[in-house]
Each structure stands twice: as C-alpha cells, then as structure tokens.
Design an enzyme around this catalytic site. Structure first.
Site, PDB file in Angstrom:
ATOM      1  N   ASP A  58       0.829  -1.202   0.000  1.00  0.00           N
ATOM      2  CA  ASP A  58       0.000   0.000   0.000  1.00  0.00           C
ATOM      3  C   ASP A  58       0.867   1.257   0.000  1.00  0.00           C
ATOM      4  O   ASP A  58       2.084   1.195  -0.124  1.00  0.00           O
ATOM      5  CB  ASP A  58      -0.936  -0.058   1.213  1.00  0.00           C
ATOM      6  CG  ASP A  58      -2.239   0.700   1.001  1.00  0.00           C
ATOM      7  OD1 ASP A  58      -2.509   1.099  -0.146  1.00  0.00           O
ATOM      8  OD2 ASP A  58      -2.991   0.872   1.978  1.00  0.00           O
ATOM      9  N   HIS A  59       0.233   2.396   0.201  1.00  0.00           N
ATOM     10  CA  HIS A  59       0.839   3.735   0.119  1.00  0.00           C
ATOM     11  C   HIS A  59       2.348   3.770   0.365  1.00  0.00           C
ATOM     12  O   HIS A  59       2.816   3.497   1.464  1.00  0.00           O
ATOM     13  CB  HIS A  59       0.176   4.664   1.135  1.00  0.00           C
ATOM     14  CG  HIS A  59      -1.267   4.911   0.885  1.00  0.00           C
ATOM     15  ND1 HIS A  59      -1.722   5.984   0.144  1.00  0.00           N
ATOM     16  CD2 HIS A  59      -2.368   4.233   1.285  1.00  0.00           C
ATOM     17  CE1 HIS A  59      -3.043   5.945   0.087  1.00  0.00           C
ATOM     18  NE2 HIS A  59      -3.461   4.891   0.774  1.00  0.00           N
ATOM     19  N   GLU A 131      -3.947   7.536   7.742  1.00  0.00           N
ATOM     20  CA  GLU A 131      -3.611   6.130   7.511  1.00  0.00           C
ATOM     21  C   GLU A 131      -2.110   5.956   7.589  1.00  0.00           C
ATOM     22  O   GLU A 131      -1.355   6.705   6.967  1.00  0.00           O
ATOM     23  CB  GLU A 131      -4.132   5.643   6.148  1.00  0.00           C
ATOM     24  CG  GLU A 131      -3.831   4.149   5.917  1.00  0.00           C
ATOM     25  CD  GLU A 131      -4.467   3.616   4.655  1.00  0.00           C
ATOM     26  OE1 GLU A 131      -5.474   2.904   4.778  1.00  0.00           O
ATOM     27  OE2 GLU A 131      -3.974   3.909   3.570  1.00  0.00           O
ATOM     28  N   HIS A 175      -9.990   8.227   4.232  1.00  0.00           N
ATOM     29  CA  HIS A 175      -9.736   6.984   4.964  1.00  0.00           C
ATOM     30  C   HIS A 175     -10.591   6.951   6.230  1.00  0.00           C
ATOM     31  O   HIS A 175     -10.700   7.943   6.943  1.00  0.00           O
ATOM     32  CB  HIS A 175      -8.257   6.878   5.353  1.00  0.00           C
ATOM     33  CG  HIS A 175      -7.351   6.650   4.198  1.00  0.00           C
ATOM     34  ND1 HIS A 175      -6.238   7.430   3.941  1.00  0.00           N
ATOM     35  CD2 HIS A 175      -7.388   5.714   3.199  1.00  0.00           C
ATOM     36  CE1 HIS A 175      -5.637   6.984   2.847  1.00  0.00           C
ATOM     37  NE2 HIS A 175      -6.303   5.968   2.387  1.00  0.00           N
ATOM     38  N   GLY A 176     -11.181   5.788   6.515  1.00  0.00           N
ATOM     39  CA  GLY A 176     -11.992   5.640   7.717  1.00  0.00           C
ATOM     40  C   GLY A 176     -13.466   5.782   7.409  1.00  0.00           C
ATOM     41  O   GLY A 176     -13.898   5.892   6.260  1.00  0.00           O
ATOM     42  N   GLY A 213     -10.526   4.590   0.509  1.00  0.00           N
ATOM     43  CA  GLY A 213     -11.477   5.030   1.520  1.00  0.00           C
ATOM     44  C   GLY A 213     -12.879   4.528   1.254  1.00  0.00           C
ATOM     45  O   GLY A 213     -13.863   5.250   1.447  1.00  0.00           O
ATOM     46  N   GLY A 214     -13.004   3.273   0.837  1.00  0.00           N
ATOM     47  CA  GLY A 214     -14.311   2.741   0.451  1.00  0.00           C
ATOM     48  C   GLY A 214     -15.199   2.333   1.610  1.00  0.00           C
ATOM     49  O   GLY A 214     -16.405   2.129   1.422  1.00  0.00           O
ATOM     50  N   SER A 215     -14.637   2.190   2.797  1.00  0.00           N
ATOM     51  CA  SER A 215     -15.437   1.745   3.946  1.00  0.00           C
ATOM     52  C   SER A 215     -16.586   2.715   4.223  1.00  0.00           C
ATOM     53  O   SER A 215     -16.405   3.932   4.191  1.00  0.00           O
ATOM     54  CB  SER A 215     -14.557   1.635   5.194  1.00  0.00           C
ATOM     55  OG  SER A 215     -13.601   0.620   5.043  1.00  0.00           O
ATOM     56  N   ASN A 234     -10.643  -0.309  -1.743  1.00  0.00           N
ATOM     57  CA  ASN A 234     -10.053  -0.526  -0.421  1.00  0.00           C
ATOM     58  C   ASN A 234     -11.118  -0.362   0.664  1.00  0.00           C
ATOM     59  O   ASN A 234     -11.797   0.661   0.725  1.00  0.00           O
ATOM     60  CB  ASN A 234      -8.918   0.474  -0.178  1.00  0.00           C
ATOM     61  CG  ASN A 234      -7.733   0.253  -1.092  1.00  0.00           C
ATOM     62  OD1 ASN A 234      -7.749  -0.593  -1.980  1.00  0.00           O
ATOM     63  ND2 ASN A 234      -6.680   1.022  -0.879  1.00  0.00           N
ATOM     64  N   ASP A 236     -10.466  -1.060   4.261  1.00  0.00           N
ATOM     65  CA  ASP A 236      -9.672  -1.417   5.429  1.00  0.00           C
ATOM     66  C   ASP A 236     -10.462  -1.291   6.731  1.00  0.00           C
ATOM     67  O   ASP A 236     -10.467  -2.205   7.557  1.00  0.00           O
ATOM     68  CB  ASP A 236      -8.413  -0.545   5.485  1.00  0.00           C
ATOM     69  CG  ASP A 236      -7.535  -0.871   6.684  1.00  0.00           C
ATOM     70  OD1 ASP A 236      -6.994  -1.987   6.723  1.00  0.00           O
ATOM     71  OD2 ASP A 236      -7.414  -0.031   7.585  1.00  0.00           O
TER      72      ASP A 236
END
Length: 251
Positions: A58-59, A131, A175-176, A213-215, A234, A236
């Site tokens: 990842d990143h 992240e 993210h998140g 940041g798909g969550s 993603n 996560d």
C-alpha cells in the site's frame, strides 16, 4: 462466500510489525522483510480458501522508496525462478509531490515493473483522513477532487510503457468511516475522467481506477464507481471492524 478475488495489502508500518517491532528499520529492512514474508504467507495460505488472492503493497511515499526498492528486488528474484513476481502489485503514493514529478517517478518504476509483469497503482490528489501515520485530516476540501486534465496526464505518461497501471484519483475519498454529511463522495467524477480520456485516445474507458477510503460507502456510490472503471476498492476500516467483532463474539 461470494467467490470473488480479494486483495491482501501490506502497509510499510504493518510490514515492519509483521516482521517484529524489535528489529531495526533504519533503512526499511524490517519493512521489506515483513512485506516479503507476508507475501509468501499469503501465497501459502490463499489456496486453502479457494479464491484468487492478490498481494499488494500500500501507500509508498517518496521517503519510503527504499522499502519499495527492496520489495522489487525480491519480485525480480522470484520472477527468475517462478516466471511471475512475488507480489501482484505495488502502490506509489507520490501525491504530495508536484504532479509532473509524481508521473515521472511512476514512469521510471513502471518501466522496471513491466519487465516482471507487475501492476503499478499510483495516486493523484489527496485521500483525506489518517492512515499509516500520514495525516490528511485537515486538508483543504478542493484537494480531495482530481481533474480530468490531471488524470489524463497520468495516462499520457504511463500508457506508452505498460497498460498495467491503476490510478487512485481523488473524488472526495477519506480513509476511515465518518458520520453522514462529513464526506462528500463524487464517484460520478470518475465517469467524467473516463469520457475526457476516451475523447483523447478514441477508446472507450481506457482508465483503471482505484477506490480509496471505500469503507462505509453507500451501495449506489459503489455501483457508480464500478461502472466508471474502478478495478480495486479498499475497505480497510470495514475489514478491521469485522475482525474486531469476531474477536469480541469469540471471547
């Protein structure tokens, strides 16, 4: 249960943790070792699940390039023996750098990766939130959205080298998981990017996108993104919560 392919991703910090926090990591040697060990672990265990599992790093920011270089050396060595790379893909996140420099560095690495059939994921714009120690929570809102011109510039710079690259373009990603209203996803922008590029090259949907940041995303947002050419998503935070919930119920 769905029988669809899955990605297992290793961050630089997570890779070091996998190897052991007591190991020195001044030149990213523990992160390299942990990621490589993790890739071998996934290769060993994945067949038992009966679905394709891809391995990804990842990143990787500019300051973490020694980690990236180390993983590529193992990919090249593995390719000589097995005819395929150890990892499936790697991500360069040079979104903090100037756009031209971002593309130039990605082009240099893609030329090397193409020789061993690796996929490159690169990022433009900024994914908000926090992240792996990178804090973009206070970034200006306009930075969270890429432009058709910036996306096409990536295609122009990388497509002559290899078709095996994916673009993590920014369309409001964070993210998140956040309260409704705090995040304004605009997956319809991906379709605009595709149409702009298609008009330039004369081919339908020439771009492969990554949804960071798909969550917590709504189903209609995911459907719009997939229709616009998202090849990887993603999730996560959602995965972490599912893991924590399983532990909680077990104990």
């Amino acid at each position: 249960k769905l029988g669809v392919p899955a990605y297992t991703q290793f961050s630089e910090g997570g890779s070091a943790f996998f190897a052991g926090k007591s190991l020195p990591n001044n030149v990213k040697q523990a992160s390299i070792l942990g990621a490589v060990a993790g890739a071998h672990y996934v290769r060993s265990v994945a067949p038992a699940y009966g679905i394709p599992v891809l391995v990804h790093s990842d990143h990787c920011a500019k300051k973490l390039l020694p980690w990236f270089d180390g993983m590529l050396e193992f990919d090249e060595a593995f390719y000589k023996v097995a005819g395929e790379p150890l990892f499936s893909s790697h991500m360069l996140d040079l979104s903090e750098e100037a756009h031209d420099e971002n593309i130039a560095i990605c082009a240099k690495y893609l030329a090397r990766m193409a020789k061993v059939d690796l996929i490159l994921e690169m990022e433009i714009g900024i994914t908000g939130g926090v992240e792996d120690g990178v804090d973009n929570s206070g970034v200006a809102r306009e930075k969270l959205y890429s432009t058709p011109e910036d996306v096409y510039a990536v295609y122009e710079g990388l497509s002559p080298i290899s078709e095996k690259f994916m673009i993590a373009a920014a369309f409001g990603n964070v993210h998140g998981v956040y309260k409704p209203g705090n995040v304004k996803l605009r997956p319809e922008l991906l379709d605009e990017f595709q149409k702009y590029a298609a008009g330039k090259v004369g081919a339908d949907k020439p771009l492969f996108f990554v949804f960071h940041g798909g969550s917590g995303s709504e189903k209609h947002e995911i459907a719009t993104a997939l229709a616009a050419g998202v090849a990887k998503m993603n999730v996560d935070t959602d995965t972490q919560w599912a893991y924590w919930e399983g532990l909680l119920k077990f104990y």
